[in-house]
Design an enzyme around this catalytic site. Structure first.
Site, mmCIF file in Angstrom:
data_model
loop_
_atom_site.group_PDB
_atom_site.id
_atom_site.type_symbol
_atom_site.label_atom_id
_atom_site.label_comp_id
_atom_site.label_asym_id
_atom_site.label_seq_id
_atom_site.Cartn_x
_atom_site.Cartn_y
_atom_site.Cartn_z
ATOM 1 N N GLN A 145 0.837 -1.203 0.000
ATOM 2 C CA GLN A 145 0.000 0.000 0.000
ATOM 3 C C GLN A 145 0.871 1.252 0.000
ATOM 4 O O GLN A 145 0.554 2.243 -0.660
ATOM 5 C CB GLN A 145 -0.925 0.005 1.213
ATOM 6 C CG GLN A 145 -1.892 1.171 1.269
ATOM 7 C CD GLN A 145 -2.931 1.132 0.159
ATOM 8 O OE1 GLN A 145 -3.217 0.065 -0.385
ATOM 9 N NE2 GLN A 145 -3.495 2.276 -0.182
ATOM 10 N N VAL A 174 -6.378 7.231 -2.943
ATOM 11 C CA VAL A 174 -5.569 6.114 -2.433
ATOM 12 C C VAL A 174 -5.451 6.266 -0.924
ATOM 13 O O VAL A 174 -4.989 7.305 -0.438
ATOM 14 C CB VAL A 174 -4.156 6.102 -3.068
ATOM 15 C CG1 VAL A 174 -3.349 4.927 -2.517
ATOM 16 C CG2 VAL A 174 -4.249 6.026 -4.585
ATOM 17 N N ALA A 175 -5.867 5.252 -0.201
ATOM 18 C CA ALA A 175 -5.821 5.334 1.261
ATOM 19 C C ALA A 175 -4.389 5.407 1.759
ATOM 20 O O ALA A 175 -3.490 4.739 1.229
ATOM 21 C CB ALA A 175 -6.518 4.118 1.871
ATOM 22 N N SER A 180 -5.918 1.525 4.719
ATOM 23 C CA SER A 180 -6.517 0.947 3.513
ATOM 24 C C SER A 180 -7.294 -0.328 3.805
ATOM 25 O O SER A 180 -6.811 -1.227 4.508
ATOM 26 C CB SER A 180 -5.426 0.623 2.488
ATOM 27 O OG SER A 180 -5.960 -0.123 1.406
ATOM 28 N N HIS A 182 -7.820 -2.559 1.706
ATOM 29 C CA HIS A 182 -7.181 -3.662 0.990
ATOM 30 C C HIS A 182 -6.319 -4.504 1.937
ATOM 31 O O HIS A 182 -6.096 -5.697 1.682
ATOM 32 C CB HIS A 182 -6.337 -3.128 -0.165
ATOM 33 C CG HIS A 182 -7.152 -2.728 -1.356
ATOM 34 N ND1 HIS A 182 -7.753 -3.643 -2.193
ATOM 35 C CD2 HIS A 182 -7.488 -1.502 -1.843
ATOM 36 C CE1 HIS A 182 -8.400 -3.013 -3.155
ATOM 37 N NE2 HIS A 182 -8.270 -1.709 -2.954
ATOM 38 N N ASP A 189 -10.998 -4.541 -6.048
ATOM 39 C CA ASP A 189 -11.304 -3.629 -7.140
ATOM 40 C C ASP A 189 -11.662 -4.497 -8.345
ATOM 41 O O ASP A 189 -10.840 -5.299 -8.806
ATOM 42 C CB ASP A 189 -10.101 -2.752 -7.469
ATOM 43 C CG ASP A 189 -9.765 -1.773 -6.352
ATOM 44 O OD1 ASP A 189 -10.651 -1.516 -5.511
ATOM 45 O OD2 ASP A 189 -8.622 -1.277 -6.331
ATOM 46 N N GLU A 237 -15.592 5.710 -6.257
ATOM 47 C CA GLU A 237 -14.840 4.628 -6.893
ATOM 48 C C GLU A 237 -15.816 3.519 -7.276
ATOM 49 O O GLU A 237 -16.134 2.647 -6.458
ATOM 50 C CB GLU A 237 -13.762 4.077 -5.963
ATOM 51 C CG GLU A 237 -12.621 5.053 -5.701
ATOM 52 C CD GLU A 237 -11.437 4.400 -5.006
ATOM 53 O OE1 GLU A 237 -11.563 3.229 -4.567
ATOM 54 O OE2 GLU A 237 -10.387 5.060 -4.890
ATOM 55 N N HIS A 240 -14.626 -0.320 -6.429
ATOM 56 C CA HIS A 240 -14.145 -0.802 -5.132
ATOM 57 C C HIS A 240 -15.294 -1.401 -4.319
ATOM 58 O O HIS A 240 -16.218 -0.703 -3.911
ATOM 59 C CB HIS A 240 -13.512 0.361 -4.355
ATOM 60 C CG HIS A 240 -12.883 -0.049 -3.057
ATOM 61 N ND1 HIS A 240 -11.520 -0.063 -2.856
ATOM 62 C CD2 HIS A 240 -13.429 -0.464 -1.883
ATOM 63 C CE1 HIS A 240 -11.263 -0.458 -1.610
ATOM 64 N NE2 HIS A 240 -12.414 -0.700 -1.006
#
Length: 266
Positions: A145, A174-175, A180, A182, A189, A237, A240
């Site tokens: 990340q 973007v985190a 994040s 993710h 995504d 987004e 996502h």
């Protein structure tokens, strides 16, 4: 004798009247008492129902609150609320967190094994509808990340932005590492094979339209919807998706809210 008879008759009439009056009074009292009892029973039933509903709401609220207290511990647990862990800028995830078990969905991407089957079914059902889509990003470690964030930030700097402004622009899409979704292994995504750009037009593809309509059936939500950036901290987004479980996904989708609003009541 006649006077006595009149007196006796009058007395009988009075006694009879009193009897009827007494009986009527008892009947009225009984009816009134029954009405009071019935009303009290209705009130008790209503109060009991309300208390049961409040109890359920308190349980749900307790579950939601726990999702913000220690998201790493919640994610690692096996309680019903594990998939409701909130990860965002205000609720960062421990940088050392890593899903206990990951399932590879292709040669380069993996997800938390607990939601892998639901994800695959959603993709398979979409394919059965004649749609073509694939996961372009899934689980990302903290280090990965950081690479993505720094790379995006550098792109803004290359366009003439100052480092501070580049940082502000980057965090919109973007985190920041450690915040994040993710990193949870529960976010993916998904993009259309017909249009692979990560921009608003992605939301106009048939694949995204289908996903937005049906993802809740598989326990997913569109995590960063339109006009919610002030709440999520991330711009729209349309690619996502986040796994939150079927029950939560259904409620979030029906109400048109975000995970923040669902958990925190924002």
């Amino acid at each position: 004798m006649r006077r006595e008879s009149r007196r006796a008759r009058t007395r009988r009439i009075l006694l009879t009247g009193m009897g009827f009056g007494l009986a009527a009074g008892v009947l009225v009292t009984f009816v009134a008492a029954k009405a009071v009892v019935d009303r009290q029973e209705e009130q008790f039933t209503a109060q009991n129902t309300q208390l049961e509903q409040e109890n359920e709401e308190l349980k749900l609220q307790a579950s939601k609150v726990s999702a913000t207290e220690d998201n790493a511990e919640l994610l690692a647990g096996d309680s019903d609320g594990w998939c409701l862990a909130l990860v965002n800028e205000s609720h960062p995830l421990d940088t050392s967190y890593e899903p206990a078990e990951l399932t590879q969905i292709d040669s380069e991407r993996s997800v938390d094994s607990r939601m892998a089957e639901s994800l695959q079914k959603m993709l398979d059902d979409g394919a059965a509808e004649g749609l073509s889509m694939y996961v372009t990003s899934a689980y990302r470690s903290y280090d990965r990340q950081r690479e993505v964030f720094n790379s995006t930030m550098q792109d803004w700097i290359d366009q003439g932005y100052t480092p501070l402004n580049a940082y502000d622009e980057t965090k919109k899409s973007v985190a920041v590492p450690g915040t994040s979704e993710h990193a949870t292994g529960l976010a993916v995504d998904i993009i259309s094979s017909e249009y692979e750009e990560l921009d608003d037009r992605q939301g106009d593809t048939d694949e995204q339209k289908w996903l937005m309509e049906h993802c809740w059936e598989y326990g997913f939500i569109l995590r960063y919807p339109q006009d919610k950036a002030d709440i999520t901290g991330i711009i729209y987004e349309p690619w996502h998706y986040r796994y939150v479980g079927e029950e939560a996904a259904k409620e979030i989708t029906e109400k048109g809210i975000t995970l923040e609003e669902y958990i925190l009541g924002q």
